[in-house]
Design a protein around this motif. Structure first.
Motif, PDB file in Angstrom:
ATOM      1  N   LYS A 132       7.907   7.037  -3.530  1.00 59.78           N
ATOM      2  CA  LYS A 132       6.671   7.524  -2.907  1.00 59.78           C
ATOM      3  C   LYS A 132       5.662   6.389  -2.746  1.00 59.78           C
ATOM      4  O   LYS A 132       4.873   6.387  -1.795  1.00 59.78           O
ATOM      5  N   LEU A 133       5.704   5.403  -3.644  1.00 60.59           N
ATOM      6  CA  LEU A 133       4.826   4.240  -3.500  1.00 60.59           C
ATOM      7  C   LEU A 133       5.136   3.489  -2.213  1.00 60.59           C
ATOM      8  O   LEU A 133       4.216   3.111  -1.465  1.00 60.59           O
ATOM      9  N   PHE A 134       6.418   3.272  -1.926  1.00 57.79           N
ATOM     10  CA  PHE A 134       6.798   2.561  -0.704  1.00 57.79           C
ATOM     11  C   PHE A 134       6.348   3.334   0.532  1.00 57.79           C
ATOM     12  O   PHE A 134       5.862   2.740   1.509  1.00 57.79           O
ATOM     13  N   ALA A 135       6.502   4.651   0.490  1.00 54.83           N
ATOM     14  CA  ALA A 135       6.107   5.467   1.638  1.00 54.83           C
ATOM     15  C   ALA A 135       4.603   5.388   1.882  1.00 54.83           C
ATOM     16  O   ALA A 135       4.153   5.271   3.032  1.00 54.83           O
ATOM     17  N   GLU A 136       3.809   5.427   0.821  1.00 51.99           N
ATOM     18  CA  GLU A 136       2.359   5.383   0.970  1.00 51.99           C
ATOM     19  C   GLU A 136       1.868   3.997   1.351  1.00 51.99           C
ATOM     20  O   GLU A 136       0.921   3.849   2.120  1.00 51.99           O
ATOM     21  N   ARG A 137       2.504   2.965   0.832  1.00 53.56           N
ATOM     22  CA  ARG A 137       2.074   1.600   1.151  1.00 53.56           C
ATOM     23  C   ARG A 137       2.402   1.235   2.600  1.00 53.56           C
ATOM     24  O   ARG A 137       1.813   0.295   3.155  1.00 53.56           O
ATOM     25  N   ALA A 138       3.316   1.971   3.204  1.00 51.41           N
ATOM     26  CA  ALA A 138       3.654   1.710   4.606  1.00 51.41           C
ATOM     27  C   ALA A 138       2.611   2.296   5.548  1.00 51.41           C
ATOM     28  O   ALA A 138       2.620   1.985   6.745  1.00 51.41           O
ATOM     29  N   LYS A 139       1.708   3.131   5.020  1.00 51.25           N
ATOM     30  CA  LYS A 139       0.688   3.761   5.855  1.00 51.25           C
ATOM     31  C   LYS A 139      -0.590   2.918   5.871  1.00 51.25           C
ATOM     32  O   LYS A 139      -0.839   2.145   4.968  1.00 51.25           O
ATOM     33  N   GLU A 140      -1.383   3.114   6.918  1.00 51.98           N
ATOM     34  CA  GLU A 140      -2.701   2.489   6.972  1.00 51.98           C
ATOM     35  C   GLU A 140      -3.729   3.564   6.626  1.00 51.98           C
ATOM     36  O   GLU A 140      -4.184   4.312   7.493  1.00 51.98           O
ATOM     37  N   ASN A 141      -4.069   3.621   5.358  1.00 53.84           N
ATOM     38  CA  ASN A 141      -4.909   4.700   4.857  1.00 53.84           C
ATOM     39  C   ASN A 141      -6.246   4.158   4.368  1.00 53.84           C
ATOM     40  O   ASN A 141      -6.286   3.332   3.452  1.00 53.84           O
ATOM     41  N   ILE A 153      13.130  -1.773  -8.045  1.00 55.97           N
ATOM     42  CA  ILE A 153      12.325  -2.907  -8.515  1.00 55.97           C
ATOM     43  C   ILE A 153      12.449  -4.086  -7.539  1.00 55.97           C
ATOM     44  O   ILE A 153      11.451  -4.773  -7.236  1.00 55.97           O
ATOM     45  N   GLU A 154      13.642  -4.324  -7.037  1.00 54.43           N
ATOM     46  CA  GLU A 154      13.831  -5.417  -6.071  1.00 54.43           C
ATOM     47  C   GLU A 154      13.080  -5.117  -4.769  1.00 54.43           C
ATOM     48  O   GLU A 154      12.493  -6.008  -4.158  1.00 54.43           O
ATOM     49  N   LYS A 181      12.197   5.815 -10.551  1.00 58.79           N
ATOM     50  CA  LYS A 181      12.770   5.659  -9.208  1.00 58.79           C
ATOM     51  C   LYS A 181      11.972   6.455  -8.180  1.00 58.79           C
ATOM     52  O   LYS A 181      11.620   5.940  -7.110  1.00 58.79           O
ATOM     53  N   ASP A 182      11.700   7.712  -8.505  1.00 58.07           N
ATOM     54  CA  ASP A 182      10.965   8.567  -7.576  1.00 58.07           C
ATOM     55  C   ASP A 182       9.544   8.051  -7.360  1.00 58.07           C
ATOM     56  O   ASP A 182       9.007   8.156  -6.246  1.00 58.07           O
ATOM     57  N   TYR A 183       8.948   7.502  -8.412  1.00 54.65           N
ATOM     58  CA  TYR A 183       7.596   6.945  -8.262  1.00 54.65           C
ATOM     59  C   TYR A 183       7.600   5.822  -7.229  1.00 54.65           C
ATOM     60  O   TYR A 183       6.743   5.777  -6.336  1.00 54.65           O
ATOM     61  N   PHE A 184       8.542   4.917  -7.329  1.00 51.38           N
ATOM     62  CA  PHE A 184       8.564   3.785  -6.399  1.00 51.38           C
ATOM     63  C   PHE A 184       8.889   4.234  -4.974  1.00 51.38           C
ATOM     64  O   PHE A 184       8.368   3.661  -4.010  1.00 51.38           O
TER      65      PHE A 184
END
Length: 525
Positions: free
Chosen positions: A186-195, A42-43, A181-184
């Motif tokens: 994968k969220l961080f990994a996807e938000r780091a991409k330029e998609n 969350i942080e 936890k697992d949702y966040f």
């Protein structure tokens, strides 16, 4: 208990006042247990939002009722420029009554049916601050549910002040915390991409639009206007129908698994535990027709548990269809039951399928009944975001919905870099919800600078005139409608006959019907 909650709210508000400044505000509302278990994620989420220009505040508490949360969000909206919120974990669920005119199709007699069934779970309680409610009490069995009646002196239309989303685990205890936890992660990994949003599949299921192809709105036209970049590659957009093969489940599952899939649209029937993709395959001969009819008889008879009623049903059918009792053979036969069950499962996606599919479509729209019913411990939209793939946002409905409603209005905003929350804020109905992160967005195909908070009609008139994208013009008309712009009925009528965009003309059609006079009648002609 109340004093502890009150103190935590005051602290959170003081933090928000310090941190918002000129930035856009966002509230992460979470229960204490979930926050304690998932604090690191969350942080990090708050830090990611901060890096993207959203000043996020974490509001953790043992929330007693929805009004506590609504009061905090309203204050942050007025004083700190709150843009949106996400509810994580076990957050109270408002169950709305006396507001069925806000729904697309849900019409249930509140005097006859139980409170649980005849109320609509809706976060419009949290994100539309103008609506007024009377508190009816807490559910005696499920304490997370709180019943509210829409007041007569409330505005009688939905106009969301902020956007909202829910991330509610579909498992209990530590397993549920692990899901979040697992949702966040994968969220961080996807938000780091330029998609970019350029890979889309639309599926129309059996029974949708009454299986009438002529009644089906040609999405090839609308999506081409909303996502023009997607039509430059032959593999980027697909349109699938229930009647392309006897069973479409495997084909749809493979589409969901595609690594590059950005958005999947489902126009279908549904329940909280099931997506209906196809029906009994179309028969191609006398033997297949009779087999299909016998299957329907078996299904109907198995639903009726009373043996006397079963016999009555058989006698009525034999008389009406001029058939004998052999047409009902196999109802109680274990082998036939197993075969029928396997055939029935092939017609749709059920909860148990989703972890096996591991859907990768980043955004999934369920234009269907009950797929987003977050009253249930496990539900279709929730399983999609926790399903082990890369799905981050599921857009679903908490009750039944109109089959021919226009679910994709203004959706082109997603391709222009607006978040799912910013899009849905403009098109919400009482039962529509974002399951997942409402701040998730795709990389824009080209820079767009639009002030979504403007309440100046002249600004939106300039957007209508100067912007080239179809859904930005449609958004301008929508904003002018909400601002009660005088003379909008004439503007809608004129725009309908002059715009080259199908989706803009569709917005004119939607909005003009709310005005008196004869312009809508002429438009219908």
């Amino acid at each position: 208990m109340f004093r502890k909650i009150f103190i935590s709210i005051i602290v959170a508000l003081s933090l928000s006042a310090l941190s918002f400044g000129a930035e856009r505000g966002f509230a992460i509302v979470i229960d204490n247990d979930t926050y304690s278990a998932c604090k690191a994620e969350i942080e990090t989420y708050r830090s990611v939002l901060k890096s993207e220009g959203l000043s996020a505040v974490i509001l953790s508490g043992n929330w007693e009722n929805p009004q506590e949360i609504r009061d905090v969000l309203r204050r942050m909206f007025v004083e700190n420029g709150l843009e949106g919120t996400v509810f994580i974990g076990n957050i109270p669920i408002p169950m709305i009554r006396d507001a069925q005119h806000f729904t697309s199709a849900f019409k249930m007699d509140q005097e006859i049916f139980p409170l649980m069934d005849s109320s609509v779970p809706s976060d419009r309680f949290y994100d539309d601050f103008d609506l007024k409610f009377n508190y009816l009490g807490r559910d005696s069995v499920k304490p997370l549910f709180h019943y509210y009646s829409l007041r007569g002196d409330s505005p009688q239309k939905i106009s969301c002040d902020i956007y909202s989303g829910r991330i509610k685990a579909t498992r209990g205890g530590e397993e549920g915390f692990r899901q979040i936890k697992d949702y966040f992660k994968k969220l961080f990994a996807e938000r780091a991409k330029e998609n970019y949003l350029d890979v889309i599949t639309s599926y129309t299921g059996d029974g949708s639009f009454s299986n009438s192809i002529t009644a089906w709105r040609e999405e090839g036209h609308t999506l081409r206007e909303q996502f023009p970049e997607s039509f430059k590659n032959k593999n980027s957009v697909k349109f699938l129908l229930f009647n392309m093969f006897p069973y479409m489940k495997d084909i749809v599952s493979e589409e969901l698994r595609r690594e590059e899939m950005d958005m999947m649209l489902f126009h279908e029937h549904g329940l909280s535990h099931r997506q209906y993709l196809t029906g009994i395959p179309q028969a191609k001969g006398i033997s297949e027709y009779s087999d299909a009819a016998k299957a329907l008889f078996r299904i109907a008879l198995r639903k009726e548990k009373d043996s006397a009623k079963r016999e009555f049903m058989k006698s009525k059918w034999m008389e009406h269809y001029q058939i004998d009792s052999t047409w009902f053979a196999g109802v109680a036969d274990p082998e036939q039951l197993k075969k029928d069950s396997l055939d029935e499962v092939r017609m749709g996606i059920v909860l148990e399928d989703i972890p096996l599919i591991k859907p990768n479509a980043r955004v999934v729209l369920f234009d269907a009944c009950y797929n987003g019913d977050f009253r249930e411990e496990s539900f279709i939209a929730g399983e999609y975001i926790f399903g082990g793939g890369k799905t981050l946002v599921a857009l679903g409905n908490s009750v039944n919905v109109l089959q021919d409603k226009s679910a994709c209005d203004l959706m082109g905003m997603l391709g222009l870099g607006f978040s799912t929350g910013q899009w849905m804020q403009n098109v919400n109905i009482l039962e529509s919800h974002i399951i997942g992160d409402p701040t998730f967005r795709f990389k824009p195909t080209h820079p767009v600078s639009i002030d979504l908070t403007s309440e100046e009609p002249e600004y939106w008139l300039s957007v209508l005139k100067l912007e080239k994208e179809a859904d930005l013009q449609g958004l301008a008309l929508h904003k002018l409608f909400n601002l009660n712009y005088p003379g909008l009925d004439k503007l809608l009528y004129d725009t309908y006959f002059t715009s080259a965009f199908y989706t803009v003309r569709l917005q004119c059609f939607h909005l003009l019907q709310f005005y008196g006079g004869d312009r809508f009648e002429k438009l219908l002609e």
